[in-house]
Design an enzyme around this catalytic site. Structure first.
Site, mmCIF file in Angstrom:
data_model
loop_
_atom_site.group_PDB
_atom_site.id
_atom_site.type_symbol
_atom_site.label_atom_id
_atom_site.label_comp_id
_atom_site.label_asym_id
_atom_site.label_seq_id
_atom_site.Cartn_x
_atom_site.Cartn_y
_atom_site.Cartn_z
ATOM 1 N N ILE A 137 0.958 -1.374 0.000
ATOM 2 C CA ILE A 137 -0.044 0.053 0.127
ATOM 3 C C ILE A 137 0.744 1.377 0.120
ATOM 4 C CG2 ILE A 137 -2.130 -0.962 1.041
ATOM 5 C CD1 ILE A 137 -1.292 -0.024 3.794
ATOM 6 N N ASP A 138 0.406 2.204 -0.521
ATOM 7 C CA ASP A 138 1.153 3.473 -0.535
ATOM 8 C C ASP A 138 1.769 4.191 0.671
ATOM 9 O OD1 ASP A 138 0.665 3.234 -3.442
ATOM 10 O OD2 ASP A 138 -1.052 4.781 -3.302
ATOM 11 N N LYS A 139 2.950 4.829 0.473
ATOM 12 C CA LYS A 139 3.574 5.343 1.756
ATOM 13 C C LYS A 139 2.576 6.126 2.906
ATOM 14 C CE LYS A 139 6.707 9.093 2.816
ATOM 15 N NZ LYS A 139 5.743 10.225 2.942
#
Length: 304
Positions: A137-139
């Site tokens: 999942i994105d930062k």
């Protein structure tokens, strides 16, 4: 590099060699064994063969197992929120702001650095930069993701993702008042032709499907939504919601210029379910909104 051999039995005749090796070798996954064929490390009667070779009785199979590539990522004592752990998998509730694996500009302080400190073993299917990482999942997205401790677990979870058996649901705040209760966005996502650092809906992209459901409308200015992934393209929810005209609050890449400061997009992976790769039991996890996200939501509710 270690060398091994096996004489094909009459009962093995006609079996594809890659499937036979998977059956007779316990310590390596199908994905790892495939790499041996790519490197011409599997011989039949002293000749390199492809993985679809059909075995014949009395064939002498020889294979070499390459030494593991040395890991160049430093283990770091970084706190992580472990929701579940056993000898096969971990389920992590990742906080917003943490990068999942090392990449350009983020070589340390990633989830992988923390996992290497916590675990003695992680799967190696995705290489030395992404040990254990089945999906990401994105930062600036918070929430749940599953980590594989060994390659067989990784292979099973990857197959479940491919077959859309892993269920992932997110909560998000978007700009605008979505007029309908439910919707499905079926639009291919790929690298933007205008800006290669961004993703976009494009005919050259890969198939991408996002289902959404309105949880709460907020003064006609914002909508609190639930998003369910059918596919898992990079930035998929962020790109899809922008595409239909309701970009995520706080999104620095795909959002509006004037937005609420959330230190990144208001997106939280709150639900994750899958079949345990070894025990074959259905696993289901949910985590609440992180405090920062919940505070933003409550402040919007109180505003006019």
């Amino acid at each position: 590099m270690s060398e091994f051999s096996y004489i094909v039995k009459t009962s093995d005749q006609g079996i594809r060699i890659d499937k036979l090796l998977v059956n007779i070798i316990d310590d390596y996954s199908r994905s790892q064994i495939k790499t041996w064929f790519d490197k011409n490390l599997v011989l039949v009667n002293d000749k390199a063969v492809k993985q679809n070779y059909k075995c014949q009785a009395e064939d002498q199979i020889q294979w070499q197992v390459p030494k593991a590539e040395p890991l160049d990522i430093v283990a770091k004592n970084i706190p992580i929120n472990i929701v579940y752990e056993d000898e096969d998998i971990l389920v992590i509730n990742k906080e917003s702001g943490m990068v999942v694996h090392p990449a350009a500009g983020h070589q340390e302080d990633t989830l992988v650095n923390a996992l290497l400190y916590h675990c003695d073993d992680l799967s190696g299917i995705n290489g030395v930069k992404r040990p254990g990482i089945v999906h990401r999942i994105d930062k600036d997205t918070s929430g749940l993701l599953v980590v594989a401790k060994h390659d067989l677990a990784h292979e099973s979870l990857s197959e479940q993702l491919k077959e859309k058996k892993v269920k992932r649901a997110y909560q998000a705040i978007v700009h605008g008042d979505i007029p309908h209760e439910y919707g499905t966005i079926d639009a291919p996502v790929g690298r933007s032709e205008k800006n290669r650092q961004l993703m976009d809906v494009t005919e050259k992209g890969k198939a991408a499907v996002t289902h959404f459901e309105v949880i709460e409308r907020l003064h006609g200015k914002f909508t609190f939504v639930k998003c369910m992934l059918e596919t898992g393209r990079t930035h998929q929810i962020r790109v899809h919601m922008k595409y239909i005209g309701y970009p995520l609050v706080g999104d620095p890449k795909y959002g509006q210029r004037k937005t609420i400061d959330v230190d990144g997009q208001a997106l939280h992976a709150y639900h994750l379910s899958f079949e345990h790769p070894v025990k074959k039991e259905q696993m289901e996890f949910e985590v609440p909104l992180p405090e920062k996200f919940a505070t933003v939501l409550e402040n919007i509710r109180k505003s006019n």
